[in-house]
Design a protein around this motif. Structure first.
Motif, PDB file in Angstrom:
ATOM      1  N   ASN A  35       0.818  -1.223   0.000  1.00  0.00           N
ATOM      2  CA  ASN A  35       0.000   0.000   0.000  1.00  0.00           C
ATOM      3  C   ASN A  35       0.854   1.278   0.000  1.00  0.00           C
ATOM      4  N   CYS A  36       0.263   2.381   0.472  1.00  0.00           N
ATOM      5  CA  CYS A  36       0.957   3.679   0.360  1.00  0.00           C
ATOM      6  C   CYS A  36       1.164   4.304   1.739  1.00  0.00           C
ATOM      7  N   PRO A  37       2.401   4.703   2.052  1.00  0.00           N
ATOM      8  CA  PRO A  37       2.650   5.271   3.377  1.00  0.00           C
ATOM      9  C   PRO A  37       2.085   6.696   3.520  1.00  0.00           C
ATOM     10  N   TRP A  38       1.751   7.327   2.427  1.00  0.00           N
ATOM     11  CA  TRP A  38       1.199   8.688   2.472  1.00  0.00           C
ATOM     12  C   TRP A  38      -0.329   8.616   2.420  1.00  0.00           C
ATOM     13  N   ASN A  39      -0.837   8.112   1.335  1.00  0.00           N
ATOM     14  CA  ASN A  39      -2.262   7.764   1.226  1.00  0.00           C
ATOM     15  C   ASN A  39      -3.227   8.938   1.404  1.00  0.00           C
ATOM     16  N   ARG A  40      -2.781  10.156   1.083  1.00  0.00           N
ATOM     17  CA  ARG A  40      -3.673  11.291   1.312  1.00  0.00           C
ATOM     18  C   ARG A  40      -4.036  12.067   0.044  1.00  0.00           C
ATOM     19  N   CYS A  41      -3.441  11.741  -1.089  1.00  0.00           N
ATOM     20  CA  CYS A  41      -3.715  12.512  -2.307  1.00  0.00           C
ATOM     21  C   CYS A  41      -5.216  12.417  -2.616  1.00  0.00           C
ATOM     22  N   THR A  42      -5.851  13.554  -2.807  1.00  0.00           N
ATOM     23  CA  THR A  42      -7.320  13.568  -2.861  1.00  0.00           C
ATOM     24  C   THR A  42      -7.894  12.955  -4.143  1.00  0.00           C
ATOM     25  N   PHE A  43      -7.079  12.846  -5.181  1.00  0.00           N
ATOM     26  CA  PHE A  43      -7.584  12.287  -6.443  1.00  0.00           C
ATOM     27  C   PHE A  43      -7.414  10.766  -6.491  1.00  0.00           C
ATOM     28  N   CYS A  44      -6.690  10.203  -5.518  1.00  0.00           N
ATOM     29  CA  CYS A  44      -6.233   8.814  -5.630  1.00  0.00           C
ATOM     30  C   CYS A  44      -7.058   7.867  -4.756  1.00  0.00           C
ATOM     31  N   PRO A  45      -7.760   6.934  -5.371  1.00  0.00           N
ATOM     32  CA  PRO A  45      -8.590   6.020  -4.585  1.00  0.00           C
ATOM     33  C   PRO A  45      -7.903   4.683  -4.269  1.00  0.00           C
ATOM     34  N   ASP A 122       4.865  -1.499  -3.525  1.00  0.00           N
ATOM     35  CA  ASP A 122       3.710  -0.841  -4.114  1.00  0.00           C
ATOM     36  C   ASP A 122       4.041   0.629  -4.436  1.00  0.00           C
ATOM     37  N   ALA A 123       3.393   1.553  -3.672  1.00  0.00           N
ATOM     38  CA  ALA A 123       3.368   2.959  -4.090  1.00  0.00           C
ATOM     39  C   ALA A 123       4.660   3.737  -3.870  1.00  0.00           C
ATOM     40  N   ASN A 124       5.488   3.302  -2.950  1.00  0.00           N
ATOM     41  CA  ASN A 124       6.681   4.108  -2.620  1.00  0.00           C
ATOM     42  C   ASN A 124       7.773   3.201  -2.065  1.00  0.00           C
ATOM     43  N   LYS A 194      -3.356  17.710  -1.736  1.00  0.00           N
ATOM     44  CA  LYS A 194      -2.653  17.085  -0.598  1.00  0.00           C
ATOM     45  C   LYS A 194      -1.578  16.097  -1.045  1.00  0.00           C
ATOM     46  N   LYS A 195      -0.737  16.559  -1.969  1.00  0.00           N
ATOM     47  CA  LYS A 195       0.331  15.673  -2.473  1.00  0.00           C
ATOM     48  C   LYS A 195       1.442  15.501  -1.431  1.00  0.00           C
ATOM     49  N   GLY A 196       1.524  16.455  -0.493  1.00  0.00           N
ATOM     50  CA  GLY A 196       2.527  16.325   0.564  1.00  0.00           C
ATOM     51  C   GLY A 196       3.932  16.617   0.073  1.00  0.00           C
TER      52      GLY A 196
HETATM   53  S1  SF4 Z   1      -1.077   9.138  -5.599  1.00  0.00           S
HETATM   54 FE1  SF4 Z   1       0.596   7.849  -4.902  1.00  0.00          FE
HETATM   55  S2  SF4 Z   1       1.397   8.934  -3.101  1.00  0.00           S
HETATM   56 FE2  SF4 Z   1      -0.638   9.751  -3.476  1.00  0.00          FE
HETATM   57  S3  SF4 Z   1      -1.992   8.511  -2.193  1.00  0.00           S
HETATM   58 FE3  SF4 Z   1      -1.983   7.559  -4.239  1.00  0.00          FE
HETATM   59  S4  SF4 Z   1      -0.410   6.018  -4.129  1.00  0.00           S
HETATM   60 FE4  SF4 Z   1      -0.085   7.399  -2.385  1.00  0.00          FE
END
Ligand code: SF4
Length: 388
Positions: A35-45, A122-124, A194-196
């Motif tokens: 999974n993703c340790p950030w997981n906050r990007c608003t467009f990303c489900p 996975d994501a990072n 919220k890309k961080g």
């Molecule tokens: S776009 Fe990438 S970094 Fe952002 S929440 Fe989704 S998987 Fe995580």
């Protein structure tokens, strides 16, 4: 009293994560984190209800060994053209330990794809200790010495903090391409979604990847700033990429699935989504402002309006601009036929409109769906959401 030691996680068999970049369709997927340790990007489900975790290095190595076992078995079954006798294949499948079945299928699929590349999930993945990544890469290369490309997703925030010598060691051990979700170069857009990460960190991370001798893919999301920030998004993203000179700039147009956090703002009218026409103008402005770089533009995502906006900078810049201008200069009815034809998969690019059969199919669909100036964007949104 001594602190309680966490019980080591038992190995539960070969694992694969849910996504990979479109360009890794033929790669073997090796899961290093979940999974993703950030997981906050608003467009990303993608990982919304899933908790991030690291996988023990030994488990990852065990996955690699199991796939290796089946790759070797399957290679012996295949003739010089990679063809296999169905009966022999069924026999191997019958004797496969059910727990190893996912690894068997991964090996089979990878063999069909040519055994050339590996994608680390996975994501990072670069969030793990650099020494662990070196160990995993070394093991992968030992097992599959013929592999040409090993790639991974990484967040700019993570890459920017890795020491140059560690990145170089990871590169030398085998990881030779990084995919970064830049999405935008605009600090306002990055904050909104919220890309961080900031534009400055994106630039720093991109430059570090290049300096380490790795290939770099940067993902850009047309439409992400909405109507309000469209121009700023185009100009700032081009400016960031002009400072990075990534090997690849990959376009993936915004779609807003119901599962994404942004959907609520979109429904409430707080986020005003660009129409296809506005997104096309944004892409034009973006392309016009890419200067002094040699990146390859790729449009390899089904959500993109123009799959044919592809080429190497600076030589193909004028051609790519012309494709977008051709669409913008069409009369509105023809634009709508193209939009619908593209979203139902009849057209992949503007030139496909010259094919009478395809054109007829797109026109027929427009008639059936009763497409008008008023409903075209709502219908294309619905069609796009099938792919996210
Ligand atoms: S776009 Fe990438 S970094 Fe952002 S929440 Fe989704 S998987 Fe995580």
């Amino acid at each position: 009293m001594s602190p309680k030691r966490k019980k080591p996680e038992p190995y539960k068999g070969f694992e694969q994560g849910p996504i990979r970049p479109p360009s890794e369709a033929y790669s073997l997927l090796i899961r290093v984190t979940r999974n993703c340790p950030w997981n906050r990007c608003t467009f990303c489900p993608v990982y919304k209800r899933s908790k991030f975790s690291l996988r023990p290095v030994e488990h990852v190595k065990q996955d690699i060994d199991t796939v290796h076992k089946y790759v070797e078995i399957l290679r012996q079954l295949a003739d010089e053209f990679g063809r296999m006798d169905r009966a022999e294949l069924s026999k191997v499948m019958e004797h496969t330990d059910p727990g190893e079945s996912p690894a068997f299928h991964a090996a089979l699929q990878w063999l069909g794809g040519g055994l050339k590349s590996v994608f680390i999930q996975d994501a990072n993945s670069l969030i793990i200790k650099p020494s662990d990544m070196v160990e995993i890469m070394t093991h992968l290369k030992q097992r599959f010495p013929w592999v040409e490309r090993i790639t991974s997703y990484a967040r700019s925030h993570t890459v920017a903090r890795i020491k140059d010598e560690d990145l170089k060691a990871i590169r030398e051990a085998g990881l030779n391409r990084i995919h970064i979700g830049l999405e935008s170069g605009s600090d306002k857009v990055l904050k909104l979604i919220k890309k961080g990460v900031t534009k400055e960190t994106h630039i720093k991370a991109g430059q570090k990847v290049k300096k380490a001798g790795m290939e770099l893919s940067e993902y850009v999301m047309p439409g992400l700033g909405g109507k309000q920030l469209s121009k700023e998004h185009a100009l700032e993203t081009a400016d960031a990429l002009n400072q990075i000179n990534a090997d690849f700039i990959r376009l993936r147009t915004l779609a807003i699935p119901r599962r994404a956090a942004m959907y609520e703002d979109y429904q409430a009218g707080r986020f005003e989504k660009c129409t296809d026409l506005m997104t096309a103008k944004e892409i034009l402005l973006f392309l016009e402002n890419l200067n002094g770089i040699t990146s390859m533009i790729k449009s390899d995502h089904i959500l993109n309006l123009f799959q044919d906006v592809e080429g190497k900078l600076p030589d193909d810049k004028a051609d790519m601009i012309n494709i977008v201008k051709t669409f913008l200069n069409m009369d509105p009815e023809r634009q709508r036929v193209y939009q619908i034809g593209r979203r139902i998969g009849v057209f992949s690019g503007i030139r496909d409109m010259e094919d009478p059969a395809r054109l007829r199919r797109a026109e027929k669909t427009c008639d059936e769906l009763q497409i008008t100036e008023e409903n075209v964007d709502a219908v294309t949104d619905e069609l796009m959401n099938r792919f996210v």
